[in-house]
Motif scaffolding. Structure first.
Motif, mmCIF file in Angstrom:
data_model
loop_
_atom_site.group_PDB
_atom_site.id
_atom_site.type_symbol
_atom_site.label_atom_id
_atom_site.label_comp_id
_atom_site.label_asym_id
_atom_site.label_seq_id
_atom_site.Cartn_x
_atom_site.Cartn_y
_atom_site.Cartn_z
ATOM 1 N N ARG A 12 0.835 -1.210 0.000
ATOM 2 C CA ARG A 12 0.000 0.000 0.000
ATOM 3 C C ARG A 12 0.872 1.264 0.000
ATOM 4 O O ARG A 12 2.030 1.223 0.397
ATOM 5 N N GLU A 13 0.237 2.341 -0.423
ATOM 6 C CA GLU A 13 0.932 3.634 -0.441
ATOM 7 C C GLU A 13 0.649 4.303 0.911
ATOM 8 O O GLU A 13 -0.473 4.759 1.145
ATOM 9 N N VAL A 14 1.646 4.289 1.799
ATOM 10 C CA VAL A 14 1.420 4.771 3.162
ATOM 11 C C VAL A 14 2.110 6.118 3.375
ATOM 12 O O VAL A 14 3.283 6.288 3.052
ATOM 13 N N THR A 15 1.361 7.064 3.928
ATOM 14 C CA THR A 15 1.920 8.372 4.297
ATOM 15 C C THR A 15 1.748 8.552 5.801
ATOM 16 O O THR A 15 0.646 8.358 6.327
ATOM 17 N N LEU A 16 2.836 8.878 6.480
ATOM 18 C CA LEU A 16 2.751 9.144 7.918
ATOM 19 C C LEU A 16 3.006 10.628 8.164
ATOM 20 O O LEU A 16 3.999 11.173 7.675
ATOM 21 N N VAL A 17 2.103 11.240 8.898
ATOM 22 C CA VAL A 17 2.261 12.658 9.227
ATOM 23 C C VAL A 17 2.519 12.807 10.713
ATOM 24 O O VAL A 17 1.753 12.301 11.538
ATOM 25 N N THR A 18 3.619 13.438 11.047
ATOM 26 C CA THR A 18 3.910 13.736 12.449
ATOM 27 C C THR A 18 4.701 15.032 12.520
ATOM 28 O O THR A 18 5.504 15.316 11.624
ATOM 29 N N ASN A 19 4.470 15.800 13.570
ATOM 30 C CA ASN A 19 5.236 17.049 13.672
ATOM 31 C C ASN A 19 6.496 16.864 14.512
ATOM 32 O O ASN A 19 7.243 17.793 14.726
ATOM 33 N N ASN A 20 6.697 15.644 15.008
ATOM 34 C CA ASN A 20 7.883 15.387 15.821
ATOM 35 C C ASN A 20 8.840 14.454 15.075
ATOM 36 O O ASN A 20 8.500 13.299 14.821
ATOM 37 N N PRO A 21 10.015 14.943 14.695
ATOM 38 C CA PRO A 21 10.939 14.069 13.952
ATOM 39 C C PRO A 21 11.535 12.953 14.805
ATOM 40 O O PRO A 21 12.162 12.037 14.288
ATOM 41 N N GLU A 22 11.327 13.040 16.133
ATOM 42 C CA GLU A 22 11.905 12.016 17.016
ATOM 43 C C GLU A 22 10.833 11.184 17.708
ATOM 44 O O GLU A 22 9.771 11.687 18.058
ATOM 45 N N HIS A 23 11.172 9.914 17.869
ATOM 46 C CA HIS A 23 10.303 9.022 18.631
ATOM 47 C C HIS A 23 11.070 8.649 19.896
ATOM 48 O O HIS A 23 12.241 8.295 19.824
ATOM 49 N N TYR A 24 10.418 8.732 21.027
ATOM 50 C CA TYR A 24 11.109 8.300 22.242
ATOM 51 C C TYR A 24 10.294 7.252 22.978
ATOM 52 O O TYR A 24 9.069 7.215 22.888
ATOM 53 N N SER B 98 15.218 8.651 15.566
ATOM 54 C CA SER B 98 14.474 9.484 14.615
ATOM 55 C C SER B 98 13.325 8.648 14.062
ATOM 56 O O SER B 98 13.455 7.417 13.901
ATOM 57 N N VAL B 99 12.201 9.298 13.794
ATOM 58 C CA VAL B 99 11.041 8.594 13.224
ATOM 59 C C VAL B 99 11.448 7.933 11.916
ATOM 60 O O VAL B 99 11.082 6.793 11.624
ATOM 61 N N GLU B 100 12.261 8.657 11.146
ATOM 62 C CA GLU B 100 12.705 8.154 9.843
ATOM 63 C C GLU B 100 13.415 6.802 9.983
ATOM 64 O O GLU B 100 13.178 5.881 9.202
ATOM 65 N N ILE C 40 5.890 12.798 6.317
ATOM 66 C CA ILE C 40 5.689 14.252 6.244
ATOM 67 C C ILE C 40 5.826 14.823 7.644
ATOM 68 O O ILE C 40 5.054 14.469 8.547
ATOM 69 N N LEU C 41 6.844 15.663 7.822
ATOM 70 C CA LEU C 41 7.053 16.282 9.138
ATOM 71 C C LEU C 41 6.252 17.577 9.206
ATOM 72 O O LEU C 41 6.716 18.647 8.839
ATOM 73 N N ASP C 42 5.033 17.429 9.654
ATOM 74 C CA ASP C 42 4.106 18.559 9.715
ATOM 75 C C ASP C 42 2.997 18.154 10.685
ATOM 76 O O ASP C 42 2.850 16.967 11.012
#
Lengths: 394, 130
Positions: free
Chosen positions: A27-39, A60-62, A72-74
């Motif tokens: 599938r074509e998946v897009t993830l939107v988050t405004n935080n580039p880091e996951h903790y 990093s989320v990436e 998308i970091l937004d």
């Protein structure tokens, strides 16, 4: 399924897992988050009461996403469920065939007088690693007096976390031979919401000479000048340092229709299928939904698998399973329950503490490679289902 | 595709590690360890554990409610075994006759021990029936 567009909102455990699972299907998946880091959120306790470095528990989320996922970091500001569209804060318009909201809970410091000022002074171990560092800065310098951990509301992430904080703080002060008492202010009649488990926790607390607790204590406000917590019955308790567990609310997304959210902003879902009420192409998993279970990483984890399977036409359902660890320095219990069973009886043990350490070690790879870890976690969850552990407990 | 890349800290971190003076010795040690693990078949075993579901089978074998409960109390069992083992292997000079037995029966600890023994016998009887 090729060409199906999936929009995932949020870069926490649920969002990362469901993205990695669904993109693996083509599938074509897009993830939107405004935080580039996951903790790793439970580690805030280790930062706050053991002085560990936040960097060890951040990625990093990436780095935790399959490269095929579009990141998308937004900040997602609007979600229109009827038209299957979303809008980011920077004005990017997104269309989808499926949407999965995994945006977490929002911390609210404004519902109690004095809470915001207290957070600015002492931090907490709920909102961010930086706020947990603030707690450590206070704890590590306390030589004597009283540290209070106050719980104004019970709709919180990881319900045993206030108790964990009490144990870890008490052990720190004990090891350092400091004359500091740690007191838990808890709103329910027992020291934990479930009476049987409360007995186990209470007994462990009593084995510490520097732990105190009050039940049925409803916090009304905080007077930072006089350093007192004021109860709704007018009782005042003096503190030298105070950590308050913040109120939790639903995410700040303008959802259309507005009825998709409850009064606190949590997204209304079918508690087993996890689809947003009245929509079969929209789901909400983890802390942001209103499922009547604990707000915990396990709910987000299991929810991600349920949604992945349901989108693939399988009849998966979420049982409401929880597995919240309540740790001391050396021992742990797991709060294991589901919609149909109250928490199973437990004893504190070193094995459970070791299992928690192993889980922490597996955390980041299990987000990145969920399919590899699924069979291993399934074996554990199946062996420890509340109806299987039953009366004997664990 | 990543639309808006965050800075890749991982690469920087690796490069910084490679520049550390102790890295040369560490890499040489690692290479020697890898050769030894390969020759002994340990690497193949690890590959199997990582890729072929052996770990899953192992988990299925170990992760049963009974095993979890037993492992949870292993420290207690070891204590009981160690204490009772010590009694069993120590030469005992005292002799207990009927009189001594009756006297011992007045000891509350012996009474509890007897209750436990009866419980154990009762359970063993059930196992035989199964």
């Amino acid at each position: 399924m090729n060409g199906e567009k999936v929009l995932v909102v949020g870069g926490g455990a649920g969002g990362l897992l469901v993205s990695n699972l669904l993109v693996g299907d083509g599938r074509e998946v897009t993830l939107v988050t405004n935080n580039p880091e996951h903790y790793f959120q439970p580690a805030n306790l280790f930062i706050a009461f053991k002085g560990e470095s936040p960097e060890s528990y951040k990625r990093s989320v990436e780095s935790l996403l399959d490269p095929k996922v579009r990141l998308i970091l937004d900040k997602l500001s609007k979600l229109d469920l009827g038209n299957r569209t979303a809008l980011t804060e920077r004005g990017k318009r997104l269309e989808y065939d499926y949407v999965i909201v995994a945006a977490g809970a929002r911390m609210d410091y404004n519902s109690l007088p004095g809470m915001k000022e207290n957070f600015e002074m002492f931090g907490d171990y709920y909102s961010s690693p930086e706020a947990a560092v603030k707690v450590w800065n206070t704890v590590s310098r306390m030589k004597n007096g009283k540290l209070i951990i106050g719980v104004p509301d019970l709709i919180i992430k990881c319900p045993p976390a206030p108790h964990k904080g009490v144990f870890l703080a008490a052990e720190f002060f004990k090891k350092e031979k400091r004359d500091v008492t740690v007191e838990l202010l808890y709103p329910s009649p027992h020291i934990y919401t479930e009476a049987e488990l409360a007995k186990t926790i209470e007994s462990k607390m009593k084995s510490f000479s520097n732990i105190e607790y009050r039940t049925s204590f409803l916090i009304d406000s905080v007077d930072k000048d006089r350093k007192v917590v004021i109860g709704m019955n007018g009782e005042e308790i003096k503190y030298d340092a105070l950590v308050l567990i913040p109120f939790h609310k639903g995410p700040e997304i303008d959802v259309n229709p507005a009825e998709a959210r409850d009064d606190d902003g949590f997204i209304k879902v079918d508690k087993r299928k996890l689809n947003i009420t009245s929509y079969d192409d929209a789901f909400a998993i983890g802390d942001c939904n209103n499922a009547p279970t604990s707000k915990t990483g396990v709910a987000a984890h299991l929810g991600a698998f349920v949604v992945w399977k349901r989108i693939n036409g399988r009849n998966a359902e979420y049982s409401g399973r929880t597995n919240c660890p309540l740790i001391t320095d050396d021992e742990a219990i797991f709060v294991i329950s589901d919609y149909d069973h109250k928490p199973v009886g437990q004893r504190f043990s070193r094995l459970k503490r070791l299992m928690e350490d192993l889980f922490v070690a597996m955390y980041f790879p299990s987000l990145r490679y969920p399919r590899k870890f699924e069979p291993i976690f399934d074996v554990y969850f199946n062996a420890t289902e509340p109806n299987i552990l039953g009366e004997k407990g664990w | 595709m990543v639309e808006e890349k965050s800075d890749s800290k991982s690469t920087e971190k690796i490069l910084a590690l490679l520049e550390r003076p102790e890295m040369e010795e560490a890499v040489a040690n690692l290479a020697e360890l890898l050769i030894a693990m390969n020759e002994s078949g340990l690497l193949d075993l690890l590959k199997v554990l990582a890729d072929r579901g052996v770990l899953e089978s192992l988990m299925k074998y170990l992760m049963t409610p009974d095993f979890l409960r037993m492992a949870d109390k292993l420290d207690k069992y070891v204590h009981v075994l160690e204490e009772s083992g010590e009694i069993l292997i120590t030469e005992e000079k005292a002799r207990t006759g009927i009189g001594g037995l009756l006297k011992a029966m007045r000891d509350p600890d012996v009474q509890v021990g007897l209750t436990k023994l009866i419980k154990l016998l009762k359970f063993l009887g059930t196992v035989k029936e199964q």
